[in-house]
Design an enzyme around this catalytic site. Structure first.
Site, short mmCIF file in Angstrom:
data_model
loop_
_atom_site.label_atom_id
_atom_site.label_comp_id
_atom_site.label_asym_id
_atom_site.label_seq_id
_atom_site.Cartn_x
_atom_site.Cartn_y
_atom_site.Cartn_z
N GLY A 353 0.83 -1.21 0.00
CA GLY A 353 0.00 0.00 0.00
C GLY A 353 0.85 1.24 0.00
O GLY A 353 2.09 1.18 -0.09
N GLY A 354 0.19 2.39 0.12
CA GLY A 354 0.90 3.66 0.11
C GLY A 354 1.82 3.85 1.29
O GLY A 354 2.74 4.67 1.25
N PHE A 355 1.60 3.10 2.38
CA PHE A 355 2.41 3.29 3.57
C PHE A 355 3.41 2.16 3.77
O PHE A 355 4.13 2.14 4.76
CB PHE A 355 1.51 3.41 4.81
CG PHE A 355 0.82 4.73 4.90
CD1 PHE A 355 1.39 5.76 5.61
CD2 PHE A 355 -0.38 4.95 4.25
CE1 PHE A 355 0.77 6.99 5.68
CE2 PHE A 355 -1.00 6.16 4.32
CZ PHE A 355 -0.43 7.20 5.04
N GLY A 356 3.47 1.19 2.88
CA GLY A 356 4.46 0.14 3.03
C GLY A 356 3.92 -1.22 2.64
O GLY A 356 2.84 -1.35 2.07
N VAL A 358 2.98 -5.29 3.69
CA VAL A 358 2.41 -6.03 4.82
C VAL A 358 2.71 -7.51 4.63
O VAL A 358 2.46 -8.09 3.57
CB VAL A 358 0.89 -5.82 4.94
CG1 VAL A 358 0.35 -6.54 6.17
CG2 VAL A 358 0.56 -4.33 5.03
N LYS A 373 3.47 -4.66 9.21
CA LYS A 373 3.56 -3.62 8.19
C LYS A 373 4.90 -2.92 8.32
O LYS A 373 5.30 -2.51 9.41
CB LYS A 373 2.42 -2.61 8.35
CG LYS A 373 2.56 -1.40 7.42
CD LYS A 373 1.40 -0.45 7.54
CE LYS A 373 0.19 -0.99 6.83
NZ LYS A 373 -0.88 0.01 6.73
N ASP A 470 -8.99 7.70 7.45
CA ASP A 470 -8.78 6.93 6.21
C ASP A 470 -9.71 5.72 6.17
O ASP A 470 -9.28 4.58 6.00
CB ASP A 470 -7.32 6.48 6.11
CG ASP A 470 -6.93 6.13 4.67
OD1 ASP A 470 -7.62 6.59 3.74
OD2 ASP A 470 -5.95 5.40 4.49
#
Length: 635
Positions: A353-356, A358, A373, A470
């Site tokens: 995803g946009g944050f890393g 998983v 994550k 979010d």
């Protein structure tokens, strides 16, 4: 049973007289033959009663085998009784709570139909609160469950026929010399002593608790005037019940005494069995061997050992700074997570995803399944803020929130550890054509209601307001029973009730962002409600918030408004449902979605009002065809 003994018990029951041989006992440690055990309860080799182990979603019962005649047959009153026991709860991870345990009086030892997790192995969703149960329990609860009206996640409660306590208080004990109560942590892993005393004369039940080393305080923690005659039957069993859920603490009882019409005997605390220790000292033999080695050999081995450790630690090097200690959040070692994910191999990758990225993992010792994550973060100050948010969010306890278990740091990388959700994210079931099953209407209703319940908890049921920022289908994860849990708190922020949200960068996902957020930069509960409204429409329609260019409306919200104005709102429902639903239910939830995603923040309901609308406890206001709805009154 011996005929003479049976005759004696019958005579005692008929005359209302209790025989001392059968109405008192003391266990300074336990033997398998002394108790009736059910579920995963067991007696350890050193005499501990272990009610639960590391098996998830299980229950454990342990009862005194001989039933007690607790009522005076002449007047129907319950005899006075007193009990004392020492217990300890050893959590799977430090400061991560699981389900607690309870002392219980029950008409039977099996507790048929009782469920684990939040029901503590005592009741189920059907009979919880039923007066026909005839169950009295003293709960030592380490989970905050809003459905049962729990006061917090560390309390003692008196329960009658259900888990909604008639009296409860934060776990604490009275200190004589200062005249005040001092808090206790039930999941500290330290043994504690509990006294339960019922007076027939006063019709009063007292519950007292203290650390094992502290004598019985003069002031009980709980004191309730209650006539137990309607609850207690003539013959009852006494014992303990506990259960496990997503977290698996070990619940132990070290000793137990009971007496009818008198004070329970004092336990011999020095002779109670010892709890398992995580610290292992070196054996004397090993020490002697090491001391007998020559200086040269010792230095050589030490040199090689140091070189090996240095090389090994370089692989798992991680950072621990002083400011992290203030957060008191469980920190995993990088080595532990490296092994859990098999070196973060691609086969364990759950998603990107946009944050890393998983990864799925399994902790080596407990075999607990986790999701890890990985987030890269170059700013030291930013890392400190993120860890602070993790510390805050790790205290959240709700059945519809993905449990955040802790974190780890290594150089510029942050690793966040969550409970593993076996069915993955909701968006895969809505849009992935390779999924063989389609969510039915009842499952979609349940998911919507679950996420709403989780948001109500974040917005209104904590000391601080938590704004998620979010909310979307990909951040809703499904457990093995297809229950929806809101996850990914990477963007969440906390602020006090009644205070203004801080201006911040506009974050979130395009299609879910409330129109006022792009103007003011303030994320509030109202912007969360807007995103939740879009989420509702997404689940019901089975379409993304930003639709294909060939669609008459680019935005899903606009398309549903158009259908509502045209009087054909049911046409937007997911065609894969094939009409297998109650049209009134679908129309109601679609209208709630429109109301939540209203362009005017003041026209949107609160999450408490959303829950009332879903439960039918609040009437839905008329939604005009121009999309300008009236405000709901606070209930």
């Amino acid at each position: 049973m011996d005929p003479k003994l049976s005759l004696l018990l019958v005579i005692c029951m008929l005359t209302g007289i209790t025989a001392n041989k059968y109405d008192e006992f003391t266990y300074n440690g336990f033997k398998r033959s002394e108790l009736y055990l059910d579920g995963i309860a067991e007696i350890t080799p050193n005499g501990l009663l272990r009610l639960t182990n590391t098996t998830r979603s299980q229950r454990g019962h342990a009862f005194h085998k001989v039933p007690l005649h607790l009522k005076n047959s002449s007047d129907g009153n319950v005899y006075s009784f007193s009990t004392c026991f020492v217990f300890a709860i050893l959590p799977e991870y430090p400061d991560v709570a699981g389900d607690g345990l309870a002392f219980v009086l029950s008409p039977n030892m099996e507790l048929p139909g009782a469920l684990p997790k939040q029901f503590l192995g005592l009741f189920n969703s059907t009979n919880n609160g039923n007066s026909a149960n005839h169950v009295l329990a003293i709960e030592l609860d380490t989970i905050l469950n809003i459905d049962f009206g729990d006061i917090n996640n560390n309390h003692v409660g008196i329960d009658v026929n259900g888990l909604r306590s008639i009296n409860a208080a934060t776990a604490s004990y009275f200190i004589e010399n200062i005249g005040e109560f001092k808090n206790l942590s039930l999941i500290s892993g330290e043994p504690m002593q509990v006294w339960v005393d019922y007076s027939n004369l006063e019709k009063k039940l007292n519950v007292t608790i203290s650390p094992m080393s502290v004598p019985k305080p003069s002031h009980p923690l709980l004191s309730s005037f209650m006539n137990l005659s309607s609850v207690i039957l003539d013959t009852m069993y006494i014992g303990f019940s506990a259960s496990t859920g997503s977290s698996v603490p070990s619940n132990y009882v070290l000793g137990w005494s009971f007496k009818m019409n008198g004070q329970a005997g004092a336990l011999n605390l020095s002779s109670l069995p010892s709890l398992p220790s995580k610290k292992h000292g070196r054996k004397l033999a090993s020490l002697i061997i090491w001391l007998s080695l020559g200086v040269v050999v010792f230095i050589t081995i030490t040199a090689f050992s140091i070189a090996y450790i240095i090389r090994r630690k370089a692989r798992y090097a991680e950072v621990l700074e002083e400011w992290e200690l203030e957060h008191r959040t469980h920190r995993f070692s990088y080595k532990e997570l490296f092994k859990a994910t098999k070196g973060f191999r691609e086969q364990n990758l759950l998603g990107v995803g946009g944050f890393g990225r998983v990864y799925k993992g399994e902790l080596p010792t407990s075999k607990t399944e986790i999701a890890v994550k990985t987030i890269s973060h170059g700013s030291k100050q930013g890392m400190r803020e993120v860890v602070g948010e993790i510390a805050s969010n790790s205290q959240l306890r709700h059945r519809n929130l993905v449990q955040l278990l802790g974190y780890s740091r290594r150089r510029g990388e942050l690793l966040v550890v969550y409970e593993f959700m076996s069915n993955g994210s909701l968006d895969k079931f809505l849009y992935d054509t390779s999924k063989p099953t389609t969510l039915c209407w009842s499952q979609r209703q349940n998911i919507i209601r679950g996420v709403a319940s989780g948001l109500l908890y974040l917005h209104e049921e904590l000391e601080q307001i938590v704004v998620h920022r979010d909310i979307k289908a990909s951040n809703v994860l499904l457990d093995g029973e297809m229950n929806g849990k809101l996850g990914d708190f990477g963007l969440s922020r906390l602020y006090d009730h009644g205070s203004d949200a801080q201006i911040t960068h506009v974050v979130g996902t395009f299609g879910y962002i409330a129109p006022e957020l792009t103007k003011t930069g303030r994320a509030t509960t109202r912007t969360d409600v807007f995103a939740f409204g879009v989420f509702i429409l997404e689940v019901v329609c089975g379409r993304r918030p930003i639709m294909q260019q060939e669609s008459p409306d680019l935005h899903l919200v606009d398309g549903v408004w158009r259908s509502w104005r045209s009087g054909v709102i049911l046409e937007v429902a997911d065609a894969r449902l094939e009409g297998d639903y109650n049209p009134k239910d679908v129309e109601l939830i679609l209208k709630i979605g429109l109301l939540c995603s209203h362009p005017a923040p003041a026209a949107r309901p609160t999450m408490r009002q959303v829950m009332q609308l879903l439960d039918g406890d609040l009437s839905l206001p008329e939604i005009p065809k121009d999309g300008r709805g009236e405000e709901l009154e606070e209930s």
